[in-house]
Each structure stands twice: as C-alpha cells, then as structure tokens.
Design a protein around this motif. Structure first.
Motif, PDB file in Angstrom:
ATOM      1  N   VAL A 133       9.955  30.668   9.663  1.00 27.26           N
ATOM      2  CA  VAL A 133      10.877  29.666   9.092  1.00 27.26           C
ATOM      3  C   VAL A 133      12.354  29.936   9.398  1.00 27.26           C
ATOM      4  CG1 VAL A 133      11.084  30.603   6.737  1.00 27.26           C
ATOM      5  CG2 VAL A 133      11.254  28.161   7.113  1.00 27.26           C
ATOM      6  N   PRO A 134      12.823  31.186   9.552  1.00 30.98           N
ATOM      7  CA  PRO A 134      14.238  31.330   9.909  1.00 30.98           C
ATOM      8  C   PRO A 134      14.591  30.755  11.285  1.00 30.98           C
ATOM      9  CG  PRO A 134      13.398  33.375   9.000  1.00 30.98           C
ATOM     10  CD  PRO A 134      12.217  32.490   9.232  1.00 30.98           C
ATOM     11  N   ILE A 135      13.622  30.596  12.168  1.00 30.24           N
ATOM     12  CA  ILE A 135      13.969  29.962  13.443  1.00 30.24           C
ATOM     13  C   ILE A 135      13.630  28.469  13.430  1.00 30.24           C
ATOM     14  CG2 ILE A 135      13.795  32.077  14.800  1.00 30.24           C
ATOM     15  CD1 ILE A 135      11.119  31.228  15.809  1.00 30.24           C
ATOM     16  N   GLN A 136      13.095  27.997  12.298  1.00 32.44           N
ATOM     17  CA  GLN A 136      12.949  26.551  12.118  1.00 32.44           C
ATOM     18  C   GLN A 136      13.608  26.200  10.788  1.00 32.44           C
ATOM     19  OE1 GLN A 136       8.816  25.548  12.446  1.00 32.44           O
ATOM     20  NE2 GLN A 136       8.719  26.112  14.597  1.00 32.44           N
ATOM     21  N   GLN A 137      13.046  25.242  10.073  1.00 28.63           N
ATOM     22  CA  GLN A 137      13.489  24.962   8.715  1.00 28.63           C
ATOM     23  C   GLN A 137      12.285  24.527   7.912  1.00 28.63           C
ATOM     24  OE1 GLN A 137      17.007  22.128   9.281  1.00 28.63           O
ATOM     25  NE2 GLN A 137      16.383  23.066  11.179  1.00 28.63           N
ATOM     26  N   ALA A 138      12.406  24.692   6.594  1.00 24.65           N
ATOM     27  CA  ALA A 138      11.311  24.249   5.742  1.00 24.65           C
ATOM     28  C   ALA A 138      11.487  22.774   5.433  1.00 24.65           C
ATOM     29  CB  ALA A 138      11.295  25.064   4.456  1.00 24.65           C
ATOM     30  N   HIS A 139      10.414  22.009   5.602  1.00 26.93           N
ATOM     31  CA  HIS A 139      10.455  20.576   5.328  1.00 26.93           C
ATOM     32  C   HIS A 139       9.055  20.150   4.939  1.00 26.93           C
ATOM     33  CE1 HIS A 139      10.579  16.205   6.458  1.00 26.93           C
ATOM     34  NE2 HIS A 139      11.673  16.330   5.755  1.00 26.93           N
ATOM     35  N   TYR A 140       8.944  19.217   4.008  1.00 24.99           N
ATOM     36  CA  TYR A 140       7.609  18.958   3.462  1.00 24.99           C
ATOM     37  C   TYR A 140       6.658  18.303   4.455  1.00 24.99           C
ATOM     38  CZ  TYR A 140       8.023  13.921   2.536  1.00 24.99           C
ATOM     39  OH  TYR A 140       8.108  12.563   2.664  1.00 24.99           O
ATOM     40  N   LEU A 141       7.178  17.798   5.566  1.00 29.98           N
ATOM     41  CA  LEU A 141       6.281  17.200   6.556  1.00 29.98           C
ATOM     42  C   LEU A 141       6.087  18.090   7.772  1.00 29.98           C
ATOM     43  CD1 LEU A 141       7.544  13.503   6.463  1.00 29.98           C
ATOM     44  CD2 LEU A 141       5.438  14.398   5.501  1.00 29.98           C
ATOM     45  N   MET A 142       6.463  19.367   7.664  1.00 28.69           N
ATOM     46  CA  MET A 142       6.445  20.230   8.839  1.00 28.69           C
ATOM     47  C   MET A 142       5.049  20.713   9.210  1.00 28.69           C
ATOM     48  SD  MET A 142       7.886  23.786   7.177  1.00 28.69           S
ATOM     49  CE  MET A 142       8.250  24.579   8.725  1.00 28.69           C
ATOM     50  N   GLY A 143       4.049  20.471   8.366  1.00 32.91           N
ATOM     51  CA  GLY A 143       2.741  21.078   8.551  1.00 32.91           C
ATOM     52  C   GLY A 143       1.911  20.525   9.695  1.00 32.91           C
ATOM     53  N   LEU A 144       2.172  19.287  10.098  1.00 31.36           N
ATOM     54  CA  LEU A 144       1.308  18.658  11.088  1.00 31.36           C
ATOM     55  C   LEU A 144       1.373  19.380  12.434  1.00 31.36           C
ATOM     56  CD1 LEU A 144      -0.610  16.339  11.658  1.00 31.36           C
ATOM     57  CD2 LEU A 144       1.343  14.995  12.413  1.00 31.36           C
ATOM     58  N   ASP A 145       2.591  19.752  12.817  1.00 36.64           N
ATOM     59  CA  ASP A 145       2.764  20.380  14.124  1.00 36.64           C
ATOM     60  C   ASP A 145       2.006  21.709  14.246  1.00 36.64           C
ATOM     61  OD1 ASP A 145       3.936  19.492  16.449  1.00 36.64           O
ATOM     62  OD2 ASP A 145       5.460  21.063  16.361  1.00 36.64           O
ATOM     63  N   PRO A 146       2.219  22.649  13.302  1.00 34.20           N
ATOM     64  CA  PRO A 146       1.436  23.893  13.388  1.00 34.20           C
ATOM     65  C   PRO A 146      -0.069  23.638  13.342  1.00 34.20           C
ATOM     66  CG  PRO A 146       2.908  23.938  11.485  1.00 34.20           C
ATOM     67  CD  PRO A 146       3.216  22.705  12.235  1.00 34.20           C
ATOM     68  N   LEU A 147      -0.489  22.609  12.598  1.00 27.21           N
ATOM     69  CA  LEU A 147      -1.917  22.313  12.522  1.00 27.21           C
ATOM     70  C   LEU A 147      -2.454  21.928  13.897  1.00 27.21           C
ATOM     71  CD1 LEU A 147      -4.525  21.750  10.856  1.00 27.21           C
ATOM     72  CD2 LEU A 147      -3.780  19.383  10.789  1.00 27.21           C
ATOM     73  N   LEU A 148      -1.793  20.971  14.535  1.00 27.06           N
ATOM     74  CA  LEU A 148      -2.276  20.519  15.836  1.00 27.06           C
ATOM     75  C   LEU A 148      -2.196  21.642  16.866  1.00 27.06           C
ATOM     76  CD1 LEU A 148      -0.777  16.918  15.941  1.00 27.06           C
ATOM     77  CD2 LEU A 148      -3.156  17.575  15.645  1.00 27.06           C
ATOM     78  N   MET A 149      -1.095  22.390  16.833  1.00 26.93           N
ATOM     79  CA  MET A 149      -0.962  23.488  17.773  1.00 26.93           C
ATOM     80  C   MET A 149      -2.045  24.533  17.533  1.00 26.93           C
ATOM     81  SD  MET A 149       1.258  22.349  19.636  1.00 26.93           S
ATOM     82  CE  MET A 149       1.604  23.584  20.852  1.00 26.93           C
ATOM     83  N   SER A 150      -2.332  24.811  16.266  1.00 28.57           N
ATOM     84  CA  SER A 150      -3.379  25.782  15.959  1.00 28.57           C
ATOM     85  C   SER A 150      -4.734  25.300  16.474  1.00 28.57           C
ATOM     86  CB  SER A 150      -3.469  26.032  14.452  1.00 28.57           C
ATOM     87  OG  SER A 150      -2.252  26.517  13.977  1.00 28.57           O
ATOM     88  N   PHE A 151      -4.992  24.007  16.288  1.00 28.54           N
ATOM     89  CA  PHE A 151      -6.228  23.436  16.828  1.00 28.54           C
ATOM     90  C   PHE A 151      -6.323  23.736  18.314  1.00 28.54           C
ATOM     91  CE2 PHE A 151      -7.228  19.718  13.727  1.00 28.54           C
ATOM     92  CZ  PHE A 151      -7.890  20.622  12.922  1.00 28.54           C
ATOM     93  N   ILE A 152      -5.225  23.436  19.006  1.00 33.60           N
ATOM     94  CA  ILE A 152      -5.211  23.600  20.449  1.00 33.60           C
ATOM     95  C   ILE A 152      -5.524  25.048  20.828  1.00 33.60           C
ATOM     96  CG2 ILE A 152      -3.694  23.552  22.469  1.00 33.60           C
ATOM     97  CD1 ILE A 152      -2.329  21.124  21.283  1.00 33.60           C
ATOM     98  N   VAL A 153      -4.825  25.958  20.176  1.00 36.86           N
ATOM     99  CA  VAL A 153      -4.994  27.372  20.487  1.00 36.86           C
ATOM    100  C   VAL A 153      -6.411  27.834  20.185  1.00 36.86           C
ATOM    101  CG1 VAL A 153      -4.333  29.672  19.736  1.00 36.86           C
ATOM    102  CG2 VAL A 153      -2.581  27.960  20.197  1.00 36.86           C
ATOM    103  N   VAL A 154      -6.885  27.489  18.992  1.00 37.92           N
ATOM    104  CA  VAL A 154      -8.186  27.983  18.558  1.00 37.92           C
ATOM    105  C   VAL A 154      -9.303  27.414  19.438  1.00 37.92           C
ATOM    106  CG1 VAL A 154      -9.832  27.882  16.668  1.00 37.92           C
ATOM    107  CG2 VAL A 154      -7.459  28.433  16.217  1.00 37.92           C
ATOM    108  N   ILE A 155      -9.134  26.158  19.815  1.00 39.23           N
ATOM    109  CA  ILE A 155     -10.197  25.532  20.603  1.00 39.23           C
ATOM    110  C   ILE A 155     -10.217  26.076  22.032  1.00 39.23           C
ATOM    111  CG2 ILE A 155     -10.909  23.377  21.668  1.00 39.23           C
ATOM    112  CD1 ILE A 155      -9.902  22.064  19.012  1.00 39.23           C
ATOM    113  N   ILE A 156      -9.045  26.137  22.649  1.00 34.86           N
ATOM    114  CA  ILE A 156      -9.019  26.647  24.018  1.00 34.86           C
ATOM    115  C   ILE A 156      -9.452  28.105  24.037  1.00 34.86           C
ATOM    116  CG2 ILE A 156      -7.504  27.182  25.969  1.00 34.86           C
ATOM    117  CD1 ILE A 156      -6.290  24.599  25.754  1.00 34.86           C
ATOM    118  N   GLY A 157      -9.027  28.847  23.037  1.00 30.13           N
ATOM    119  CA  GLY A 157      -9.346  30.270  23.016  1.00 30.13           C
ATOM    120  C   GLY A 157     -10.788  30.556  22.672  1.00 30.13           C
TER     121      GLY A 157
END
Lengths: 316, 433, 293
Positions: free
Chosen positions: C213-237
């Motif tokens: 979070v110090p290199i981003q910011q906290a925001h209540y809608l911030m969760g979608l991006d890490p979710l999709l990115m995590s999907f991508i990582v977990v699936i490819i990996g």
C-alpha cells in the motif's frame, strides 16, 4: 406440453399486457427495463440453469449486442431494424467463436476462462476508445430512434410503444425457452448437467449440445444488449464490466435456475430491491452481496425452484 | 401460436396512446402522453429537485461533497423564501456512478417522485447514460460535470450545464499562459478514455495556435496503479509536463513522478482533478512544490479572500484551506462542487424569470434558461462571473492557475472569459421542446 | 532516454511488478491448492489489509515506521479473523462446493466493499512508506522502498515455502491437498486444516497489502485489480503450485512491462488476459502445474 404450463405462461404475458392500462408511468418504464434485462437473464439461464455451465463473462455478449447496435446506428448509418438484425448476427458469430474456445474448459476453469475473456472484451472496448468513446460511451440521438418501418412511423421515444415491444420480445423468448427446454434438446442439456460422462456414454454428442446451448445463450444476451442500447439510447463500457456479468447470475439464482419464469422474476425482484434501497440509503452493494450469500446458504434453488420443490411439482 | 399474439400488444399500445392523447386534449391538458397528472400540481407544493448522487462507485469521493454543497445551497434558498414562493425539496438518489442505474434514477425522478427537474450529475458516463432519458421524459436536467458532452451537441434540449465550464473551454483558456510562461514543448499525460481525449484534442489544437507543440502524448489506462514505466516516454527536450489524471491512483502518479525526476525536471502543469479531495501535504507530494495547477475555484482562500468566497465557505462548512470545518484532514472537491451551488441559483433565477409554477411550465423554464446570457459574481455565484451560451447550453467562466508553495496553492493568474470561448458546435434551441 | 537506462528501468519496474504479483497471489494459490476453492473475495481481503494499514498508521503515534510495524500485526489479525468467520459460517456450510463458493464469495466481495465504503469512506488514502530513500541513478531516480518490497516479498515467499516443505504442518497440508479422503483416513482433521489454510491465505494477502500500500493507495474499490492479477498468476503458474506462481509472476511482470513500454498498456492487459484464458483452455493444469489426481 401440458395445457396448464402453456396457460401459466400465457397468463403471465397477458398480465404484463394488461398492466399497461392500469400501471403508473413509473411502473411502465421500470417494467420495460426489467423485461429487456429478463431476456438477458433467460439467455443466461439456458446455459447455467439447464446445461450447468456457470459463466462469469456474459457481459461480453451483452456488450456485443449493445455496441453493435450503437455503433451500427451512429457510425455505420444503419437503421434501427438493420442494426438490431446486425447485432443479432454478430451475437451469433461472437458466441460461436467463444463457444469453440471456452467450452474446452470445465468446472471452475470454465468460470475463470469466461471471466477472463469478458475482461479482455471490456478492455477492448476501452482500447478502441476513439470509436466507442470508452467509459463515456455513445448516445443514440432521437433522430435515429424515430424511424419508419414497413410504411409506419416507429417512435422509440414513446414509453408505451417501448413497453409493448419489450413485451413482444419477451413473449418470443418465453415461447422459445419453453419449446427448447421441453424438447429432447432440453432434456439432453439437463442430462449433461446432471452427469456429463454418462450422457456421453449413452451416445449423445455432448460437445455439440453444449455448443448449441452456448450459442443460443450468447445470442439472446446480445439481443438483450442491442435492445437495451436502442431503447434506452446509450452504450458505454460500464455495461461491459464484470458487474454486468454477475447481474444475470444473481437474477437467475434469485428467481430459480432451470425454471422458465425464474430469471424474469429474479430480475424484477432484484431490480425493485435496489430501486427501493437507493432512495434512502447507499447500501445497494450490501443488498446485492447479502442476497447472493443468502441464496447460496438457504435457497440454492431460488424462489421458483423452491416453490416447485415444495408445492408445484409441474412447474417448468 | 405465440407468434400470432405478438403483433397485438404493439398495436394496442399505440391505440391506447392515441386514446390518452384524445382524452388529454378533451380535458384541456396539453401535457404529453401519460403525463396528464402533472398539470394538477398545486402551487403550495415544494419544487422538487431530483439529485443524482454518486454515493457509491468510483465517484463517491466527489458525491459526498456534491451532496454537502447542494444541501447548503438549498437550505439557504429556502431561508430566503424558496423559489417563486415555494420551498425547494431535494430528492437524492444514489446512482452508483453507473450509467445504467443513472438512467433508471432519472426515470424515477420524472415519473415516481414527480420531480420538477433533475440535477447534479458529475461523471460524464452517467450524464451520457441519463441525458437521453431526461430528454425523452421532458425532465429539465441540469448537470455539473465539466465534460464537453453538453456543449458538443451530443445530448438534447433538456440537458444544461450552467454551473461549470466545460473541459474544452478550460484547456483553450490555459494554453496562452502555458506557452508564454512555461514553454512551448508540452508533453501530455492523460487518462486513456473519453475525458482524456477531450484534453488531448482540444489542448493540442490550442497550444499549436499559440506557436507551441505537443511533443509526446502519453495515455494511461484507467485501471493503472503504477506509472514509472511510462516516464521514459517523456522526451528530453520537454518544457512542460501537462498532467490530468483522475481516479484513486492519482497520488501515486505524482509521487512516482517525483521519485523519477528528483529536483531536475521540466515545468509541471497539472489539473486539480488529479488532486481533488487529496491533501497537498500528503506524503510524497513534496515534489509538487513550485509546480502549477489548474483550479476552477482555488481551494485555498489566500491572503485577501473576497467576501462572497468567505460567505460560501462558511455556508458549505469549508475552511480557508478547502478542508471540512469539522475535520481538517477531510479535503473538499473545491474546484467542482461550487458548480452545484451555482447551478441551483441559476435554476432559481430561470424559474423566477419563467414564472415557473409547475411541470406545465417546463417549456418556459427551458426557454428562460436558454435566454440567460450573463451571470454576475456574488454570493450566488462565488466562483466568478460567467457568460452562458443558450444555443449550446453551456456556461463559460474564469479559470485559475495556482502555484504550490509549502503545501498551499496560490493564484498566479486568472484567465479572462474571452480566452476560453470557442465557436459553438451545435444549436439546441432548434430542437423541438 | 537511451536504450540501456530505459532497459534498466523496465527491469526494475518488472521486478517490482513481479514481486507485487507473486505476493498478492500467494494466498489465493495456497487456498486453491489445498481446498480446491476459488475465493473471489481475495481482492477484497487485500483491500481490507490496505485500509487497515492506513487506519493503523493514522491511529498509531510515532511516525510512519511505528504505524507500519503495527499494521503488520493489526491487518493480518483482523483480515484473518474475518476469513475465519467466512470459513466457518459460509464455506463449511456449503461443503466447499467449488461453484457455490464462487457465488458466495462474490456476495462477500460486495459486502466487504460496502463495509469499507461505509466505515472508511470513499477517498483514496495515502499511506506513508516506513522510510523514504530515493536511489539516484545518473539518468533517473527510483524509490528505495519499492526495492524493499522486492526483498520483503522474497522473504515471505521463502517463509511460506519453508513451512510447506519442511514442517509437519506443511506435510499435513500437502496430504490434504493430494486427497481429502486419504487425509481423513489417516486421521488428519481436514476441517481444521481447511480453517487454518483459509485464514493463513487471508493473513498472507493482508501482509501483502501492508507491504504494497505505500507504493499505491488504499481505496475501497482497489480489490478488483489484485484479484484479476492473482487469477492470472495462479492459473498460468499452475493451480496450487507456489513455485509455478512465482515463475509466472516474473514472466508476467516482465513481459507486461516490456509490452506496455513499446505498445499500448491496454493492449498489454488484453494480451495477458487472453493468454490466461488460452492457457486454461489448452493446458488446464497451468504451465507448471502437474495434473493432480
């Protein structure tokens, strides 16, 4: 097909028809929207409820119709009926291509693949921002929405005409779904949902059935999207976002998956719930979330599904 | 069998409409189909203003302040005797910053709440989704969005933007000052969607007209949360970096720009949109020291505030630093929310000029709004005087350029209204009412 | 900027992106690996962690460093507690059915977003890094804290790897992952293991959020991006393979950086999203995952 099933559906449609003579303006406008979105939910239900394939990416088909209609009328110079037809055909093409690809995945994989493709479609809308105007979107002007068709003037800005057009579309859909699910085709889909391997062993071409269901489902979503754009004069990237993939899932689950009238009911109930809440609170997200959780925990069969289980065994 | 039934509803619908029309005409009500009941509004009833609020969704940070400003203005209007002797009532509904829901809310205003007007929408896509419904339902719709959509002619006769200058005018008015004081080679960093394209297209043209050029365009996708990798695209000979970012990641953007350049950097010119509701003293923003900002309405009151600015701040509950009087860490969206205040007063004046009594006078209200030409500075319009172009339903005001010093931004230049004028692209007054 | 400095920057950014990806995806990978359920609220757990980091820093006297340390205790504890309730009251009651879990956690996603909006507000919230050090290269400067994130995520990944491969609990988890019935037959309390894994997954993503979070910011809608990115990582990996996730994170972090430098970043997102979809279609077990059972 038993008479009482036909009668029930006819009664629902007749009730909707009759409502326009007594309902307030607001109810007319709201029901129009619900009926258009119910087409989306019913298309979704064909795949999810009957075939057991849970897609998290139907917004891409909804958006296909939405943008085909909006870009078709505002940029390609198509008339409203031409754009509607074009959007339907593009819906068939897009859902066929998608079907070939995503149906190779199964279970959770299918859910995530559809989610990912839908996200890619959403990003594509943004990428071609010079044509789609990205998030801001496209407004279809009234000059396009008032047109002459087969010698008579059709004015899509007239709320009552829109209501009846939406009802007509819904009637076609109800007939189609009813025929489909009561046919051999529908029974095979249910068999696939219940046990895919056994159905294959019985000699059915499972892949072909799933593909056809997928294409019909995607095309109905595109039809709903095109109708939405043309009737309500707007297309924007928000309507292609993940939120709009979750909507038909929620509506179908609420009304009752694998019931013919459930998605329609679910769309209506959820719509009214959010509409009721938005006036005095800002907790519409909470309501959506809580309904989803409650459905999964306590009413996995939805409203009509539970009624069928307990009272009306014959409900289709 | 189902098929044959299909044509019947559509036909009967038209018949019923004609019947209604006939009935309406017979009883002397001139309202459109289905809206007969409107004409019965009693004059003692409040004037109902449907307020589309971004309470949830991406616009929620703005929505909160729009609501505060609106409530303050309405309280004041009612203290002063309301409009045409009738009290004003705000009917606020959350639109989730979603164009689909926004359109539904407008329908609800028009037909369920029986509002006289719709009002207050900020985000462009919600305006675009909602305006067609407002036009169709003949609900006068006053947006506070700063988008170019109204002035571009894309919307309709019922949609107005009288309280805030549109983006096209803003950027045109700033170009001369930038070219003269900061340099002629401008690198633009903007969001990769419609709002950004307006900046890109209109500023590029405007700086060219000043003998300058845009030497690089760097669009950034709206979902981006890290920006450093875009910075190598900034050409070495850049005089000015022009940045306009929106959304929750803007602070990161400025912070990373600082980390990247350190003390050696081109001049910076940013839109306050990047920093609305953000404290200029936030960690990481030290980099902005000495840089320039566009502000529609300067957040910091400065050494010699005008009396009406002080008045407006006290009524809305904002201190001299643009923060809430109840919480100094709660920064307002000062450069946008004044639009709600001013729009309500413009609406009041238009309603009074039209002798507005109820929805039957809608056409008169539209024409009265279109007839406005000049808006005077004062308590009702604290941001400054404006001119209003009735053909494109858009107002044009002064813009401010401020410089950041010690976490405070002070005005260094205030544009004239003339600097922001452009040839009208449309004429709404030719559309049917 | 000339080619070599440009490349250096791309590599630095790619490394940071990869570390952020690997760290955010770790919890999801763990949960999916052992429990075979996809937690769609994963991104919201991340958001809550970030929000709590902001809240703790605000409440804690003694500057950013004290706040940072406190957040390392508060955020994983609170998010872990929420995950515990979720597991008990939700997942267990639907018997970890994969599809029902997805629907239920979508519901949870909305509920958590609403709570964050109501209690923390809609504004983006900056969180100060525990230290600020700017590394100065001849051509550009770079955040020292970003490199710290790379080191820290390396440490967290190593720690998790050690627990999984070298401890008794790790063994129990691997047995449960391999086959639930066998594990039960061997007297492993599968339900308890599930609880622990789900809570650990949530606590890990909260730790990731506090770090990031110090290199981003906290925001209540911030969760979608890490979710999709995590999907991508977990699936490819490869689902459930932590080694695969790390490799995938580096592949995606680096290629995403390069494509978005030379082409449009939106195009880069489209390509990586499509890549995932195709990987799932062609090789459902992921690029590095072995076919399980």
């Amino acid at each position: 097909m038993t008479a009482r099933i036909v009668l029930l559906h006819l009664a629902v449609l007749l009730l909707l028809f009759a409502l326009q003579f007594i309902a307030s303006d607001y109810v007319i406008l709201t029901l129009t929207r619900i009926m258009v979105l119910a087409v989306y939910a019913s298309g979704y239900n064909l795949l999810f409820g009957y075939s057991g394939l849970l897609s998290l990416g139907h917004a891409m088909f909804f958006a296909t119709g939405l943008y085909a209609a909006a870009i078709g009328t505002t940029r390609a110079g198509l008339s409203v009926p031409e754009a509607f037809l074009a959007a339907t055909l593009i819906g068939v093409v897009v859902s066929s291509i998608m079907g070939v690809i995503v149906l190779r995945a199964r279970g959770v994989g299918f859910m995530i693949v559809t989610l990912m493709f839908s996200q890619a479609a959403f990003l594509t809308v943004l990428y071609f921002g010079d044509y789609t105007r990205g998030d801001e979107g496209i407004v279809i002007l009234d000059t396009i929405r008032i047109f002459s068709f087969l010698g008579r003037t059709i004015d899509l800005t007239d709320p009552l005409l829109r209501y009846n057009l939406a009802l007509a579309l819904l009637a076609i859909l109800v007939a189609l779904i009813l025929v489909l699910v009561r046919s051999r085709f529908g029974h095979v889909l249910v068999a696939i949902r219940e046990n895919e391997d056994r159905t294959a062993m019985l000699g059915y071409d499972v892949a072909r059935y799933k593909f056809i269901a997928f294409v019909i489902s995607g095309t109905l979503s595109a039809v709903s999207g095109a109708t939405y754009a043309l009737m309500f004069a707007y297309a924007g990237s928000t309507l292609a976002s993940i939120q709009y993939s979750i909507h038909p899932l929620l509506w179908t689950l609420l009304g009752g998956a694998s019931t013919t009238l459930g998605p329609m009911l679910g769309t209506g109930v959820m719509f009214l719930l959010v509409d009721f809440a938005s006036g005095f609170t800002n907790v519409s997200l909470l309501i959506t979330g809580a309904v989803l959780i409650a459905l999964v925990l306590f009413f996995p069969k939805g409203i009509l599904g539970s009624i069928r289980q307990r009272y009306l065994k014959w409900l289709p | 069998m189902e098929q044959s039934k299909l044509t019947v509803p559509a036909m009967s619908g038209i018949t019923r409409r004609n019947m209604l029309k006939a009935a309406a005409a017979a009883t002397g009500f001139a309202a459109g189909p289905g809206f007969v009941r409107y004409a019965q509004a009693a004059s003692s009833e409040p004037i109902r203003i449907g307020f589309q609020v971004h309470r949830t969704g991406i616009g929620a940070a703005y929505g909160r302040w729009y609501e505060r400003t609106t409530n303050a203005a309405v309280a004041l209007i009612n203290e002063q005797g309301g409009i045409n002797g009738r009290p004003v009532e705000i009917i606020a509904e959350d639109d989730g910053t979603d164009p689909g829901r926004g359109a539904e809310v407008v329908e609800k205003f028009a037909t369920q709440h029986k509002c006289d007007v719709g009002f207050g929408t900020l985000f462009s896509h919600v305006v675009m989704g909602s305006a067609p419904r407002a036009g169709e339902l003949k609900l006068p719709y006053y947006v506070v969005s700063e988008g170019h959509h109204v002035a571009s002619g894309a919307l309709n006769r019922y949609t107005f933007q009288p309280g805030i200058t549109d983006v096209k005018s803003q950027v045109i008015s700033l170009a001369p000052w930038i070219a003269k004081n900061l340099g002629k080679k401008v690198c633009m960093i903007y969001p990769d969607f419609a709002f950004g394209y307006d900046h890109r297209d209109y500023f590029s043209a405007a700086i060219k007209a000043q003998g300058g050029e845009v030497n690089a365009l760097i669009p950034i996708p709206p979902t981006e949360s890290s920006f450093t990798r875009y910075f190598p695209q900034i050409p070495a000979d850049t005089d000015v970096i022009y940045h306009v970012m929106v959304g929750p990641a803007v602070l990161t953007f400025v912070k990373e720009l600082g980390e990247h350049f350190g003390s050696q950097h081109p001049a910076l010119f940013g839109f306050i949109d990047s920093l609305e509701a953000v404290d200029l003293k936030s960690p990481g923003l030290e980099f902005l020291e000495g840089s320039y900002l566009w502000e529609a309405y300067p957040r910091f009151a400065g050494a010699a505030p005008k009396a009406h600015d002080t008045f407006y701040r006290s009524k809305v509950g904002v201190d001299a630093n643009g923060a809430s009087t109840s919480d100094a860490a709660d920064i307002s969206t000062y450069s946008h929310m004044f639009g709600c205040w001013e729009t309500l007063y413009t609406l009041k004046n238009a309603m009074e000029a039209a002798g507005y009594q109820g929805p039957a006078d809608k056409a008169k209200l539209i024409e009265a709004t279109e007839a406005i030409t000049a808006i005077a500075e004062g308590n009702e319009h604290p941001q400054g005087d404006k001119i209003f172009n009735g053909k494109i339903h858009q107002s044009f005001g002064h813009q401010n350029i401020t410089q950041v010093k010690g976490g405070v931004a002070d005005v260094v230049y205030r544009t004239t209204i003339e600097e922001g004028l452009y040839e009208p692209e449309a004429d709404y007054t030719k559309m049917a009412l | 900027m000339s080619f070599l400095p440009h490349l250096l920057l791309a590599v630095l950014e790619g490394t940071v992106a990869a570390a952020v990806l690997a760290l955010s995806a770790l919890g999801l990978s763990l949960v999916f690996g052992v429990m075979r359920v996809v937690n769609v609220a994963h991104g919201e757990f991340f958001m809550l962690g970030a929000m709590l980091a902001w809240w703790t820093a605000k409440m804690m006297p003694g500057g950013p460093f004290a706040g940072f340390i406190a957040a390392f205790i508060v955020a994983p504890a609170a998010v872990g507690a929420l995950a515990f309730l979720t597991e008990r009251l939700l997942l267990r009651r639907i018997n970890y059915d994969p599809e029902a879990t997805i629907v239920a956690t979508i519901g949870l996603l909305f509920v958590i977003q609403q709570m964050a909006l109501t209690f923390f507000g809609a504004d983006a919230k900056p969180v100060a890094a525990p230290f600020s050090y700017r590394i100065v290269f001849p051509w550009f400067g770079y955040s020292g804290y970003k490199l710290f994130v790379v080191v820290a995520s390396g440490a967290v990944l190593l720690g998790v790897w050690w627990v999984l491969s070298r401890t008794r609990f790790g063994l129990i988890m691997r047995v449960t992952q391999f086959d639930r019935e066998t594990a039960t037959a061997f007297g492993i309390p599968v339900n308890t293991v599930y609880s622990v894994v789900f809570v650990a997954g949530a606590a890990l993503v909260a730790v990731a959020a506090v770090l990031i979070v110090p290199i981003q910011q906290a925001h209540y809608l911030m969760g979608l991006d890490p979710l999709l990115m995590s999907f991508i990582v977990v699936i490819i990996g490869g689902l459930g393979s932590i080694k695969g996730s790390v490799i995938a994170a580096f592949m995606i972090g680096m290629t995403d950086g390069v494509i978005s430098v030379f082409f449009s970043p939106t195009l880069a997102s489209i390509i990586s999203t499509l890549a995932v979809a195709f990987v799932l279609v062609v090789r459902p077990q992921g690029l590095f995952g072995a076919e399980t059972r």
